[in-house]
Design a protein around this motif. Structure first.
Motif, mmCIF file in Angstrom:
data_model
loop_
_atom_site.group_PDB
_atom_site.id
_atom_site.type_symbol
_atom_site.label_atom_id
_atom_site.label_comp_id
_atom_site.label_asym_id
_atom_site.label_seq_id
_atom_site.Cartn_x
_atom_site.Cartn_y
_atom_site.Cartn_z
ATOM 1 N N GLN A 114 0.677 -1.086 0.006
ATOM 2 C CA GLN A 114 -0.034 -0.053 0.170
ATOM 3 C C GLN A 114 0.797 1.107 -0.093
ATOM 4 O O GLN A 114 2.251 0.766 0.579
ATOM 5 C CB GLN A 114 -0.963 0.192 0.577
ATOM 6 N N ASP A 115 0.050 2.510 -0.554
ATOM 7 C CA ASP A 115 1.119 3.483 -0.772
ATOM 8 C C ASP A 115 2.198 3.914 -1.556
ATOM 9 O O ASP A 115 3.074 4.261 -1.683
ATOM 10 C CB ASP A 115 1.846 3.944 1.204
ATOM 11 N N ILE A 116 1.820 2.965 -2.827
ATOM 12 C CA ILE A 116 2.595 2.784 -4.284
ATOM 13 C C ILE A 116 2.055 3.447 -4.926
ATOM 14 O O ILE A 116 0.633 2.431 -5.071
ATOM 15 C CB ILE A 116 3.961 2.122 -3.813
ATOM 16 N N ASP A 117 2.104 3.293 -6.514
ATOM 17 C CA ASP A 117 1.486 3.642 -7.361
ATOM 18 C C ASP A 117 2.227 3.082 -8.093
ATOM 19 O O ASP A 117 1.691 2.909 -9.421
ATOM 20 C CB ASP A 117 0.767 4.963 -7.669
ATOM 21 N N PHE A 118 2.532 1.681 -8.307
ATOM 22 C CA PHE A 118 3.542 0.861 -9.155
ATOM 23 C C PHE A 118 3.458 -0.779 -8.477
ATOM 24 O O PHE A 118 3.377 -0.808 -7.207
ATOM 25 C CB PHE A 118 4.351 1.247 -9.635
ATOM 26 N N GLU A 119 3.870 -1.128 -9.305
ATOM 27 C CA GLU A 119 4.454 -2.687 -9.203
ATOM 28 C C GLU A 119 6.058 -3.058 -8.927
ATOM 29 O O GLU A 119 6.478 -2.654 -10.225
ATOM 30 C CB GLU A 119 3.909 -3.786 -9.671
ATOM 31 N N MET A 120 6.282 -3.326 -7.816
ATOM 32 C CA MET A 120 7.562 -3.762 -7.971
ATOM 33 C C MET A 120 7.583 -5.978 -7.847
ATOM 34 O O MET A 120 6.810 -6.657 -7.181
ATOM 35 C CB MET A 120 8.535 -3.285 -6.983
ATOM 36 N N PRO A 121 8.716 -6.192 -7.930
ATOM 37 C CA PRO A 121 8.992 -7.764 -8.134
ATOM 38 C C PRO A 121 9.508 -8.099 -6.451
ATOM 39 O O PRO A 121 10.612 -7.035 -6.276
ATOM 40 C CB PRO A 121 10.266 -7.986 -9.104
ATOM 41 N N VAL A 122 9.221 -8.700 -6.034
ATOM 42 C CA VAL A 122 9.319 -9.310 -4.537
ATOM 43 C C VAL A 122 8.943 -10.261 -4.141
ATOM 44 O O VAL A 122 8.240 -11.103 -4.631
ATOM 45 C CB VAL A 122 8.342 -8.606 -3.842
ATOM 46 N N GLU A 123 10.813 -10.725 -3.429
ATOM 47 C CA GLU A 123 10.353 -12.418 -3.861
ATOM 48 C C GLU A 123 9.510 -12.977 -2.323
ATOM 49 O O GLU A 123 9.355 -12.317 -0.911
ATOM 50 C CB GLU A 123 12.283 -13.096 -2.555
ATOM 51 N N VAL A 124 8.242 -13.911 -2.490
ATOM 52 C CA VAL A 124 7.376 -14.279 -1.079
ATOM 53 C C VAL A 124 7.912 -15.932 -1.084
ATOM 54 O O VAL A 124 7.751 -16.768 -2.352
ATOM 55 C CB VAL A 124 6.315 -14.315 -1.830
ATOM 56 N N GLN A 125 7.911 -16.194 0.261
ATOM 57 C CA GLN A 125 7.856 -17.586 0.667
ATOM 58 C C GLN A 125 6.923 -18.327 1.049
ATOM 59 O O GLN A 125 5.942 -18.006 1.657
ATOM 60 C CB GLN A 125 9.212 -17.232 1.500
ATOM 61 N N THR A 126 7.164 -19.236 0.495
ATOM 62 C CA THR A 126 5.039 -19.682 1.402
ATOM 63 C C THR A 126 5.065 -21.040 0.645
ATOM 64 O O THR A 126 6.496 -21.631 1.653
ATOM 65 C CB THR A 126 4.543 -19.925 -0.207
ATOM 66 N N SER A 127 4.058 -21.847 1.128
ATOM 67 C CA SER A 127 4.590 -23.472 1.489
ATOM 68 C C SER A 127 5.425 -24.512 0.907
ATOM 69 O O SER A 127 6.151 -25.531 0.578
ATOM 70 C CB SER A 127 3.096 -24.236 2.113
ATOM 71 N N PRO B 181 2.754 -16.788 4.216
ATOM 72 C CA PRO B 181 3.592 -15.901 3.611
ATOM 73 C C PRO B 181 4.762 -15.408 3.998
ATOM 74 O O PRO B 181 4.135 -14.279 4.941
ATOM 75 C CB PRO B 181 3.278 -15.907 2.307
ATOM 76 N N ILE B 182 6.201 -15.347 3.677
ATOM 77 C CA ILE B 182 6.760 -14.794 4.488
ATOM 78 C C ILE B 182 7.119 -13.267 3.542
ATOM 79 O O ILE B 182 8.155 -14.056 2.167
ATOM 80 C CB ILE B 182 8.071 -15.267 4.843
ATOM 81 N N VAL B 183 7.140 -12.156 3.671
ATOM 82 C CA VAL B 183 7.133 -11.293 1.659
ATOM 83 C C VAL B 183 8.828 -10.289 2.421
ATOM 84 O O VAL B 183 9.229 -10.410 3.695
ATOM 85 C CB VAL B 183 6.522 -9.893 2.589
ATOM 86 N N ASP B 184 9.503 -11.007 1.055
ATOM 87 C CA ASP B 184 10.883 -11.008 1.184
ATOM 88 C C ASP B 184 11.601 -10.877 2.236
ATOM 89 O O ASP B 184 12.642 -11.030 2.965
ATOM 90 C CB ASP B 184 10.756 -8.681 1.738
ATOM 91 N N PRO B 185 11.654 -12.751 2.506
ATOM 92 C CA PRO B 185 12.768 -13.085 3.143
ATOM 93 C C PRO B 185 14.258 -12.684 3.605
ATOM 94 O O PRO B 185 14.607 -12.695 4.619
ATOM 95 C CB PRO B 185 12.306 -14.416 2.597
ATOM 96 N N LYS B 186 14.297 -12.168 1.986
ATOM 97 C CA LYS B 186 16.183 -11.944 2.698
ATOM 98 C C LYS B 186 16.198 -10.484 2.708
ATOM 99 O O LYS B 186 17.763 -10.433 3.135
ATOM 100 C CB LYS B 186 16.718 -12.787 0.979
ATOM 101 N N GLY B 187 15.297 -9.437 3.073
ATOM 102 C CA GLY B 187 15.550 -8.687 3.771
ATOM 103 C C GLY B 187 16.218 -7.661 2.479
ATOM 104 O O GLY B 187 16.786 -6.540 3.172
ATOM 105 N N TRP B 188 16.262 -7.603 1.413
ATOM 106 C CA TRP B 188 16.302 -6.719 0.080
ATOM 107 C C TRP B 188 15.961 -5.452 0.445
ATOM 108 O O TRP B 188 15.931 -4.772 -0.401
ATOM 109 C CB TRP B 188 16.347 -7.553 -0.476
ATOM 110 N N ILE B 189 13.707 -5.579 0.155
ATOM 111 C CA ILE B 189 13.611 -3.810 0.064
ATOM 112 C C ILE B 189 13.424 -4.235 1.240
ATOM 113 O O ILE B 189 12.112 -4.415 2.602
ATOM 114 C CB ILE B 189 12.164 -4.678 -0.119
ATOM 115 N N MET B 190 13.057 -1.842 1.284
ATOM 116 C CA MET B 190 12.797 -1.467 2.679
ATOM 117 C C MET B 190 11.528 -1.597 3.158
ATOM 118 O O MET B 190 10.842 -0.814 1.825
ATOM 119 C CB MET B 190 13.097 -0.129 3.083
ATOM 120 N N LEU B 191 10.533 -1.719 4.070
ATOM 121 C CA LEU B 191 9.423 -1.759 4.013
ATOM 122 C C LEU B 191 8.380 -1.807 5.354
ATOM 123 O O LEU B 191 8.859 -1.962 6.649
ATOM 124 C CB LEU B 191 8.770 -3.381 3.113
#
Length: 104
Positions: free
Chosen positions: A58-71, A92-102
């Motif tokens: 939320q609070d953005i107006d574009f899409e970006m590729p993000v890694e998501v860890q699921t089962s 799900p764990i979004v950005d499991p490697k901590g590359w993106i500031m969220l």
């Protein structure tokens, strides 16, 4: 070796990402968000049914590729303001490697 952006092992990954064409509009809003603002995208994860989750930034107006860890494992999804549905028996764990500031 860690996938931290400060490690030399991650440089080829960054170059690979940057080698793909990125629309100018996306680059502009991305840099405005991360370089000229203190606002960060807000992560929203909601349970959907028995084995589903809805993920959005939320609070953005574009899409970006993000890694998501699921089962099922790690997958790269384009996340943005519109919710993306994923199937997973665990949260799900979004950005499991901590590359993106969220904001989580």
């Amino acid at each position: 070796m860690s996938d931290s952006p400060t490690k030399t092992g991650s440089i080829p990954k960054i170059l690979l990402i940057l080698s793909k064409p990125i629309p100018i509009r996306i680059l502009k809003v991305f840099f405005e968000l991360y370089l000229f603002s203190t606002d960060l995208p807000k992560l929203k994860v909601s349970k959907r049914g028995k084995n589903g989750f809805s993920i959005s930034l939320q609070d953005i107006d574009f899409e970006m590729p993000v890694e998501v860890q699921t089962s099922e494992g790690i997958q790269r999804l384009n996340l943005g303001p519109k919710a993306t549905e994923v199937k997973s028996t665990s949260i799900p764990i979004v950005d499991p490697k901590g590359w993106i500031m969220l904001q989580k």
